[in-house]
Design a protein around this motif. Structure first.
Motif, PDB file in Angstrom:
ATOM      1  N   ASN A  75       2.272 -22.015  49.341  1.00 30.74           N
ATOM      2  CA  ASN A  75       3.411 -22.515  48.274  1.00 30.74           C
ATOM      3  C   ASN A  75       3.306 -23.785  47.604  1.00 30.74           C
ATOM      4  OD1 ASN A  75       4.580 -19.704  49.176  1.00 30.74           O
ATOM      5  ND2 ASN A  75       5.416 -20.625  51.013  1.00 30.74           N
ATOM      6  N   GLY A  76       2.226 -24.078  47.293  1.00 29.75           N
ATOM      7  CA  GLY A  76       2.147 -25.357  46.451  1.00 29.75           C
ATOM      8  C   GLY A  76       1.909 -26.570  47.395  1.00 29.75           C
ATOM      9  N   GLU A  77       1.938 -26.600  48.614  1.00 35.39           N
ATOM     10  CA  GLU A  77       1.836 -27.520  49.439  1.00 35.39           C
ATOM     11  C   GLU A  77       0.631 -27.673  49.994  1.00 35.39           C
ATOM     12  OE1 GLU A  77       4.006 -29.488  53.284  1.00 35.39           O
ATOM     13  OE2 GLU A  77       5.102 -28.198  52.472  1.00 35.39           O
ATOM     14  N   PRO A  78      -0.329 -28.621  49.790  1.00 33.23           N
ATOM     15  CA  PRO A  78      -1.574 -28.803  50.182  1.00 33.23           C
ATOM     16  C   PRO A  78      -1.767 -29.205  51.930  1.00 33.23           C
ATOM     17  CG  PRO A  78      -1.334 -30.462  48.797  1.00 33.23           C
ATOM     18  CD  PRO A  78       0.015 -29.818  48.973  1.00 33.23           C
ATOM     19  N   ASN A  79      -2.971 -28.972  52.492  1.00 34.38           N
ATOM     20  CA  ASN A  79      -3.294 -29.548  53.632  1.00 34.38           C
ATOM     21  C   ASN A  79      -2.191 -28.856  54.849  1.00 34.38           C
ATOM     22  OD1 ASN A  79      -5.129 -31.391  52.747  1.00 34.38           O
ATOM     23  ND2 ASN A  79      -3.658 -32.711  51.987  1.00 34.38           N
ATOM     24  N   ARG A  80      -2.015 -27.585  54.548  1.00 35.94           N
ATOM     25  CA  ARG A  80      -1.135 -26.774  55.666  1.00 35.94           C
ATOM     26  C   ARG A  80      -2.152 -26.226  56.527  1.00 35.94           C
ATOM     27  NH1 ARG A  80       4.055 -25.991  55.193  1.00 35.94           N
ATOM     28  NH2 ARG A  80       4.071 -25.828  57.252  1.00 35.94           N
ATOM     29  N   ARG A  81      -2.194 -26.541  57.797  1.00 39.89           N
ATOM     30  CA  ARG A  81      -2.806 -26.001  58.835  1.00 39.89           C
ATOM     31  C   ARG A  81      -2.492 -24.131  58.823  1.00 39.89           C
ATOM     32  NH1 ARG A  81      -2.479 -30.059  63.447  1.00 39.89           N
ATOM     33  NH2 ARG A  81      -0.897 -30.528  62.629  1.00 39.89           N
ATOM     34  N   ALA A  82      -3.463 -23.372  58.163  1.00 41.88           N
ATOM     35  CA  ALA A  82      -3.123 -22.276  58.196  1.00 41.88           C
ATOM     36  C   ALA A  82      -2.875 -21.472  59.542  1.00 41.88           C
ATOM     37  CB  ALA A  82      -4.001 -21.392  57.353  1.00 41.88           C
ATOM     38  N   CYS A  83      -3.603 -21.900  60.632  1.00 36.63           N
ATOM     39  CA  CYS A  83      -3.287 -21.301  62.010  1.00 36.63           C
ATOM     40  C   CYS A  83      -1.966 -21.752  62.440  1.00 36.63           C
ATOM     41  CB  CYS A  83      -4.401 -21.800  63.196  1.00 36.63           C
ATOM     42  SG  CYS A  83      -4.628 -23.526  63.465  1.00 36.63           S
ATOM     43  N   LEU A  84      -1.235 -22.759  62.110  1.00 37.15           N
ATOM     44  CA  LEU A  84       0.010 -22.939  62.731  1.00 37.15           C
ATOM     45  C   LEU A  84       1.190 -22.497  61.676  1.00 37.15           C
ATOM     46  CD1 LEU A  84      -0.825 -26.593  63.859  1.00 37.15           C
ATOM     47  CD2 LEU A  84      -0.711 -24.435  65.193  1.00 37.15           C
ATOM     48  N   VAL A  85       0.815 -22.107  60.645  1.00 37.09           N
ATOM     49  CA  VAL A  85       2.079 -21.846  59.458  1.00 37.09           C
ATOM     50  C   VAL A  85       2.268 -20.370  59.738  1.00 37.09           C
ATOM     51  CG1 VAL A  85       2.752 -21.778  57.327  1.00 37.09           C
ATOM     52  CG2 VAL A  85       1.443 -23.711  57.999  1.00 37.09           C
ATOM     53  N   PRO A  86       3.698 -19.862  60.036  1.00 39.96           N
ATOM     54  CA  PRO A  86       3.903 -18.591  59.986  1.00 39.96           C
ATOM     55  C   PRO A  86       3.975 -18.015  58.674  1.00 39.96           C
ATOM     56  CG  PRO A  86       5.688 -19.915  61.070  1.00 39.96           C
ATOM     57  CD  PRO A  86       4.704 -21.004  60.466  1.00 39.96           C
ATOM     58  N   ALA A  87       3.369 -16.925  58.663  1.00 39.44           N
ATOM     59  CA  ALA A  87       3.492 -16.172  57.143  1.00 39.44           C
ATOM     60  C   ALA A  87       4.752 -15.717  56.851  1.00 39.44           C
ATOM     61  CB  ALA A  87       2.373 -15.039  57.274  1.00 39.44           C
ATOM     62  N   ARG A  88       5.360 -16.004  55.847  1.00 35.62           N
ATOM     63  CA  ARG A  88       6.570 -15.463  55.294  1.00 35.62           C
ATOM     64  C   ARG A  88       6.401 -14.642  54.069  1.00 35.62           C
ATOM     65  NH1 ARG A  88       8.414 -16.926  59.764  1.00 35.62           N
ATOM     66  NH2 ARG A  88       9.103 -19.028  60.355  1.00 35.62           N
ATOM     67  N   PRO A  89       7.345 -13.586  54.065  1.00 28.65           N
ATOM     68  CA  PRO A  89       7.488 -12.661  52.903  1.00 28.65           C
ATOM     69  C   PRO A  89       7.240 -13.485  51.684  1.00 28.65           C
ATOM     70  CG  PRO A  89       8.833 -11.926  54.560  1.00 28.65           C
ATOM     71  CD  PRO A  89       8.612 -13.041  54.994  1.00 28.65           C
ATOM     72  N   GLY A  90       6.370 -13.052  50.751  1.00 28.68           N
ATOM     73  CA  GLY A  90       6.281 -13.759  49.199  1.00 28.68           C
ATOM     74  C   GLY A  90       5.353 -15.190  49.336  1.00 28.68           C
ATOM     75  N   ASP A  91       4.982 -15.643  50.661  1.00 25.22           N
ATOM     76  CA  ASP A  91       4.055 -16.750  50.595  1.00 25.22           C
ATOM     77  C   ASP A  91       3.082 -16.510  49.641  1.00 25.22           C
ATOM     78  OD1 ASP A  91       5.533 -18.284  52.224  1.00 25.22           O
ATOM     79  OD2 ASP A  91       4.142 -17.745  53.945  1.00 25.22           O
ATOM     80  N   ALA A  92       2.776 -17.677  48.977  1.00 25.65           N
ATOM     81  CA  ALA A  92       1.610 -17.873  48.052  1.00 25.65           C
ATOM     82  C   ALA A  92       0.537 -18.818  48.575  1.00 25.65           C
ATOM     83  CB  ALA A  92       1.926 -18.198  46.476  1.00 25.65           C
ATOM     84  N   ILE A  93      -0.751 -18.392  49.062  1.00 21.12           N
ATOM     85  CA  ILE A  93      -1.383 -18.941  49.645  1.00 21.12           C
ATOM     86  C   ILE A  93      -2.650 -19.264  48.650  1.00 21.12           C
ATOM     87  CG2 ILE A  93      -3.323 -19.365  51.212  1.00 21.12           C
ATOM     88  CD1 ILE A  93       0.207 -18.038  51.900  1.00 21.12           C
TER      89      ILE A  93
END
Length: 106
Positions: A75-93
């Protein structure tokens, strides 16, 4: 036959209805409770970052938030650890290139 059962079947999980996220504009189906990395893996996407030096592809490595190989822009925020971020409806990766700050005013 047991080989036809999914892991969700084996544990009797009922995660709820799937929802959609996007990866570089491509629609990906995710389930409630999945991390962004798990949803991408489930869609056959194994890399969503390139290294700073050499542009080599990277995806999940450790899966527990220790190694930083799975960094993605969520969602436009860099450097997020994808293994820790819960997927939410509408997320843009989006694929993160290098340090993740290209095009940002720092």
């Amino acid at each position: 036959m047991a080989r036809d059962r999914t892991p969700a079947d084996l544990v009797g999980a009922d995660p709820g209805p799937p929802f959609e996220i996007t990866f570089d504009g491509r629609t990906v189906t995710a389930l409630p409770g999945q991390s962004v990395a798990a949803a991408l893996w489930g869609a056959g996407i194994l890399a969503w970052r390139t290294t700073r030096n050499g542009g080599r592809p990277r995806g999940a490595f450790c899966g527990i938030g220790q190694c930083y190989d799975c960094l993605a822009t969520v969602n436009g925020e860099p450097n997020r650890r994808a293994c820790l971020v819960p997927a939410r409806p509408g997320d843009a990766i989006t694929t993160q290139e290098g340090h993740g700050h290209a095009g940002l005013a720092i």
